[in-house]
Scaffold this active site. Structure first.
Site: not given
Lengths: 325, 507
Positions: B402, B406, B415
């Site tokens: 990805r 998100h 992160y």
């Protein structure tokens, strides 16, 4: 004292309890490294370690189910549902075990746990990100349901919830997560679960509400005041066990009752509060008690949510209707 | 008696005729080609089959052969009788002069006769319909052979091109031709352009939360190109290319992320469910659709998506288990993009990969490079072929990354590292297919600019059009809750209208 918003106050409460009690563990989806999608648990993993604050795999049912196991064996889990609309896979665990284990084991096993979840809408969110299902939990015997409306209350109530030997569903009004700031003591303090708070004394009408709707109702009260309507405002703070005395005393005084909440109207918290007034203050009523809940529909997506979520005008409309009755 | 090639060829011809679309005659040449029978030999079985009224010939253009009765009313004994010169196992062909009618000989003949009877009985009990069904269940796809090479137990991963677009695996036939590959490249670029523009509309406050597809375009473009009109597509929420190729319009995408339920409709597309927010719950719906397809004897497939995080849910395991027990035609596609919001796959599972989870349910699973369009198209084509021939569901783990957040509400810097993102950048699916096409002289680097500008213009025009769509009405909140609205709900709408009238009056 330190000025905190709701997110900071909740974070502070969990932080203090993690320091205070080694039996507390905190987990859920994204709560560790990231600190949760709303950053409510930000920094806690760094401070208290990965053993105690951690990311779980993605499965709400498993998060709650494992917390039951931890609870019966001496831990005090504080778990997060990322959004209240994601709790449904965990409903089985909540209804069939969390709420029943104490009774089932005749008190041999306690399941002390807090299930935290941001709830409520009017935040232009995706489907299932705007739900208010406190009535579902209130209708489930065996659990307590707490909803704060201010940073101060959030901290005091959450500390009580974590220390409670019974399971508590702790619903956080995400619309006002960062909207309200106030001075909150940095040390530990508690607010008793099951006690409502009279935020404003008045004589013409009792408005009972909670969560994000407190602020909207306060705004409606300003409009009412301009029409010389004096509103007594009650913040329920706990949905179950509900504080009957505060409701009854107020309705006896004002003779009029409006309940404001976000969830669907039918079979909701409003119906419960009305029933209490009818049962205990019937002869004092001067107008039919009124519920202002959400429609019996799903919360619409952003383009339609202005119809669904109550504006101060909408609340004032109901207030003046009741007073004119 | 002797089974000759005649019976075998007669049955092959009958399978070919019996599986043709209803009442459409099948030509001699079609049978000969598809079943690999010489036309001379074919004639020797078609004539007796016609004579014995098992098939009949239809003359004229569009003519050929059709079954003369239903496949279930034709049994294999009739076919055998029609095409073979004898049906007897052994006949005593002795002449009168050496006539042997000893009781021993007669006894032996009665043994032959009883075997003949049994054979007749057995073959009479097997209809052409049975033979056709058995034939249709054969897995003619290459899925099994792929599986034996890329076994998830060994952490194998199926790839055709490398990070530089070079073919590194020539062992397998391609399922997409050159023209198809160019179209796929252009479409992936279109989807990425739309994606980037949606993120920019979101930042301008013209769309609400948006989940970008960035970096995962090969998977859903391949799925969209393999899925057939009557197949089902069951979305999660990050496979926009597949929705569009199934027939959804770009305006549906704007409506959906613009906060209007109308976007869930995917108005132009057939057999597609709305986007599913509750993670992995849609997998069970796919299994149910698969059951219905089997029940309705339809030869279609279901393609369903889930992310790596979704594999941790109970619904994932329940859906795969039911699907395998029910032998449904479902292709489960995991888009393993390495993260469930902030949580990496390593914290999601202790399995060595996600495809391996299929083993627990008695289902084949395979890992494929999800950033390799050629491999994705190949694996999905073979998977579709396998599941539609009655061999049960398959699980495909498409390994990808990805590249974006998100959703527009997420901040990946919390992160993951720049270094990690750079490692994956070289594996970008569009970059890889582009290099492949340029190397093969199927695409010119200088053609990109014009194409992308064209897409931007087109999408922006459509977005402006979307912004003119009718305002959300009070009716839209209420009118679709029930097929038949309860009175109480109608009254809630009326009461709210009264408030709106009052509010207008007071202002």
């Amino acid at each position: 004292m330190k000025v905190m918003n709701l997110v900071q106050a909740i974070n502070n409460a969990i932080d203090l309890k993690l320091t205070d009690d080694k039996n507390i563990v905190v987990y859920g989806e994204d709560v560790g490294v990231e600190g949760g999608v709303f950053r409510v648990t930000a920094g806690l993993q760094k401070k208290h370690g990965e053993q105690r604050v951690f990311d779980s795999p993605l499965a709400e049912s498993a998060i709650v189910g494992t917390a039951v196991g931890m609870g019966v064996s001496g831990l005090r889990p504080v778990v997060e549902m990322q959004f209240s609309g994601f709790v449904y896979p965990a409903m089985n665990q909540i209804v069939t075990h969390v709420a029943r284990m104490h009774n089932r084991s005749r008190g041999k096993y306690k399941v002390p746990m807090v299930i935290r979840m941001p709830y409520g809408g009017n935040i232009k969110a995706l489907e299932l990100h705007s739900e208010s299902m406190e009535a579902l939990f209130g209708h489930t015997p065996g659990i307590k349901v707490v909803i704060p409306s201010t940073p101060y209350d959030a901290k005091g109530l959450l500390i009580s919830a974590i220390e409670d030997d019974d399971p508590v569903i702790f619903m956080e009004p995400k619309k006002i997560y960062r909207a309200i700031k106030q001075e909150v003591p940095e040390e530990m303090f508690k607010i008793e679960i099951g006690k409502a708070r009279v935020l404003n004394e008045g004589t013409d009408l009792t408005a009972v509400t909670y969560g994000a709707m407190v602020r909207e109702t306060q705004r409606a009260m300003v409009m009412a005041k301009q029409q010389n309507i004096s509103v007594e405002l009650i913040d329920l703070r706990t949905i179950y066990p509900i504080d009957k005395d505060t409701i009854i005393n107020s309705v006896k005084k004002t003779g009029r009752l409006l309940i404001v909440n976000e969830g669907p109207t039918s079979f909701g918290v409003g119906a419960e509060v009305m029933a209490i007034a009818n049962e205990e203050a019937f002869l004092h009523l001067e107008a039919p008690p009124t519920r202002l809940g959400g429609f019996d529909t799903v919360p619409p997506l952003p383009q339609g949510e202005h119809f669904y979520f109550h504006s101060p005008e909408r609340i004032f409309y109901e207030i003046q209707k009741i007073v004119k009755f | 008696m002797n089974f000759t090639k005649r019976t075998e060829y007669a049955l092959k011809a009958l399978i070919e005729i019996g599986t043709s679309e209803k009442d459409v005659p099948v030509k001699r040449e079609t049978i000969a080609n598809n079943q690999n029978i010489s036309s001379q030999f074919l004639e020797q079985v078609l004539i007796p089959l016609t004579k014995s009224k098992i098939i009949k010939s239809v003359r004229g253009p569009g003519g050929g052969f059709i079954l003369n009765k239903k496949a279930k009313d034709i049994n294999t004994w009739q076919v055998f009788e029609a095409v073979e010169s004898t049906t007897k196992l052994y006949e005593n062909k002795s002449t009168d002069s050496d006539k042997d009618d000893s009781s021993t000989t007669q006894q032996i003949q009665s043994v032959w006769d009883s075997i003949d009877d049994n054979l007749k009985q057995t073959m009479s009990g097997i209809s052409l319909a049975d033979v056709i069904e058995q034939d249709s269940k054969k897995d003619k796809s290459e899925f099994s052979s792929l599986l034996s090479v890329y076994n998830p137990q060994n952490n194998g991963i199926f790839q055709i091109i490398d990070d530089d677009g070079k073919v590194i695996n020539k062992e397998w036939s391609l399922t997409e031709n050159n023209k198809g590959l160019v179209e796929a490249y252009k479409f992936m670029q279109y989807v990425r352009t739309a994606d980037e523009m949606c993120m920019s509309y979101q930042r301008q406050g013209r769309l609400y939360t948006f989940p970008p597809n960035l970096g995962q375009e090969a998977i859903s473009t391949a799925a969209g190109n393999v899925v057939q009109e009557d197949d089902w597509l069951v979305p999660a929420y990050r496979e926009v290319a597949a929705w569009l190729l199934k027939g959804a319009k770009i305006s549906d995408i704007f409506l959906l992320w613009g906060g209007n339920e109308e976007g869930y409709l995917f108005s132009g597309a057939k057999n597609i469910l709305p986007v599913s927010v509750p993670i992995a719950s849609q997998l069970l719906h796919a299994t149910g659709i698969g059951f219905a397809l089997n029940y309705q004897k339809k030869k279609n497939a279901v393609f369903v998506f889930v992310g790596d995080g979704g594999t941790s849910t109970g619904d994932f395991h329940e859906a795969l288990n039911f699907a395998s027990v029910w032998n449904v035609p479902v292709v489960f596609i995991i888009q393993n993009n390495q993260y469930a919001i902030s949580v990496p796959v390593s914290k999601q599972t202790a399995s060595k990969n996600l495809a391996i989870k299929s083993a627990a349910y008695g289902m084949p699973g395979i890992r494929v490079d999800g950033n390799d369009y050629l491999a994705m198209h190949k694996i999905l084509t073979e998977a579709r072929s396998r599941v539609t021939s009655g061999n049960g569901p398959v699980l495909i783990e498409a390994v990808t990354y990805r590249k974006g957040a998100h959703t527009t509400s997420d901040d990946p810097t919390l992160y993951r590292t720049d270094q990690e993102e750079e490692t994956w950048a070289v594996k970008d699916p569009i970059k890889r297919l582009r290099t492949y096409l340029i190397r093969k002289k199927l695409w010119k680097a200088e053609d990109d600019k014009k194409m992308l500008e064209g897409y931007q213009k087109e999408i922006d025009a459509q977005f402006l059009e979307y912004e003119k769509s009718p305002e959300y009405k009070l009716d839209d909140v209420f009118d679709h809750m029930y097929a038949q609205a309860p009175e109480d709900l109608k009254n809630q709408k009326i009461e709210y209208q009264k408030y709106l009238n009052w509010a207008r009056g007071t202002k």
